[in-house]
Enzyme design. Sequence first.
Site, short mmCIF file in Angstrom:
data_model
loop_
_atom_site.label_atom_id
_atom_site.label_comp_id
_atom_site.label_asym_id
_atom_site.label_seq_id
_atom_site.Cartn_x
_atom_site.Cartn_y
_atom_site.Cartn_z
N GLU A 55 -15.71 17.73 -5.45
CA GLU A 55 -17.03 18.19 -4.99
C GLU A 55 -18.06 17.31 -5.70
O GLU A 55 -18.21 17.37 -6.92
CB GLU A 55 -17.17 19.67 -5.34
CG GLU A 55 -18.12 20.42 -4.45
CD GLU A 55 -17.79 20.33 -2.97
OE1 GLU A 55 -16.62 20.50 -2.58
OE2 GLU A 55 -18.71 20.06 -2.17
N CYS A 86 -13.92 9.24 -1.46
CA CYS A 86 -14.44 10.50 -0.91
C CYS A 86 -15.63 11.02 -1.73
O CYS A 86 -16.68 10.39 -1.72
CB CYS A 86 -13.32 11.52 -0.77
SG CYS A 86 -13.75 12.78 0.45
N ARG A 142 -12.77 16.69 4.63
CA ARG A 142 -14.22 17.00 4.53
C ARG A 142 -14.97 15.75 4.06
O ARG A 142 -15.74 15.77 3.11
CB ARG A 142 -14.45 18.18 3.58
CG ARG A 142 -13.76 19.46 4.04
CD ARG A 142 -14.09 20.63 3.15
NE ARG A 142 -15.51 20.89 3.17
CZ ARG A 142 -16.26 21.07 2.09
NH1 ARG A 142 -15.75 20.99 0.89
NH2 ARG A 142 -17.54 21.32 2.21
N HIS A 176 -8.92 9.41 1.45
CA HIS A 176 -8.14 9.60 0.22
C HIS A 176 -6.93 8.66 0.22
O HIS A 176 -5.87 9.05 0.75
CB HIS A 176 -7.64 11.05 0.15
CG HIS A 176 -8.70 12.03 -0.20
ND1 HIS A 176 -8.86 12.54 -1.46
CD2 HIS A 176 -9.68 12.59 0.55
CE1 HIS A 176 -9.87 13.38 -1.48
NE2 HIS A 176 -10.39 13.43 -0.27
N GLU A 178 -4.90 8.03 -2.08
CA GLU A 178 -3.84 8.45 -3.01
C GLU A 178 -2.85 9.41 -2.36
O GLU A 178 -1.85 9.77 -2.97
CB GLU A 178 -4.47 9.09 -4.25
CG GLU A 178 -4.98 10.53 -4.09
CD GLU A 178 -6.30 10.65 -3.31
OE1 GLU A 178 -6.77 9.64 -2.75
OE2 GLU A 178 -6.86 11.77 -3.27
N1 GLN Z 1 -16.95 17.46 0.82
C1 GLN Z 1 -16.94 16.91 -0.51
C2 GLN Z 1 -18.36 16.58 -0.97
O1 GLN Z 1 -19.21 16.49 -0.15
C3 GLN Z 1 -16.07 15.67 -0.59
C4 GLN Z 1 -14.66 16.05 -0.17
C5 GLN Z 1 -13.57 15.26 -0.85
O2 GLN Z 1 -13.75 14.60 -1.87
N2 GLN Z 1 -12.40 15.41 -0.28
O3 GLN Z 1 -18.61 16.44 -2.14
#
Ligand code: GLN
Length: 207
Positions: A55, A86, A142, A176, A178
């Site tokens: 997050e 991400c 996401r 991702h 990984e």
């Molecule tokens: N949705 C997350 C964000 O906005 C990122 C998601 C992730 O790292 N898989 O921070």
Amino acid sequence: MTIRAGVVAVQGDVSEHADAIRRAAASHGDEAEVVEIRQSGVVPDCDILLMPGGESTAISRHLHREGIAPEIEAHVADGKPVLATCAGLIVAAADPNDDRVDSLGLVDVSVERNAFGRQADSFEAPLDVTGLDEPFPAVFIRAPVIDSVGDVEVLAEWDGRAVAVRDGPVVATSFHPELTDDARIHDLAFFESEADRREASKNERGV
Ligand code: GLN
């Protein structure tokens, strides 16, 4: 040669990234010693850095509160490699488009968080990536997209939108890398440029 790799370990797939770094290093005959970053004082001894997903709000807050953020900025200013994935991409972006994210401004892009919407919360796609011969199996969870780019190289696009870029020593991906056993993105970010640099310096020296 042993490379010291730091993985930001606030959230995210720390051990999966550590494995991918070791595998990518091994494919060049190098070894990677992986250390986890939770407080300041670790980054300055690292040759390469990884900022995983999670997050972005929580990660960026932790990096600033603990004094890790300026260390990462200094690492990049020294031209040392970083892979941000991400949420890591959001934290690294010049403009995260969200006041709750205190980003580091390492990559000259603006991003849109959670950009693929609910229906496509997570999906896997074969992605053509500049520098890789075969498509990469990219897992998006996401995920953010890069909605405007400054002075960066776009390495991959999905659905007409940038999802991987390089800005100097920093490679950043929406997906991702990984989560499959394919370590080519880690290789591209960390070791291929290293290998190229070593090759170039050998050529310069006429070895
Ligand atoms: N949705 C997350 C964000 O906005 C990122 C998601 C992730 O790292 N898989 O921070």
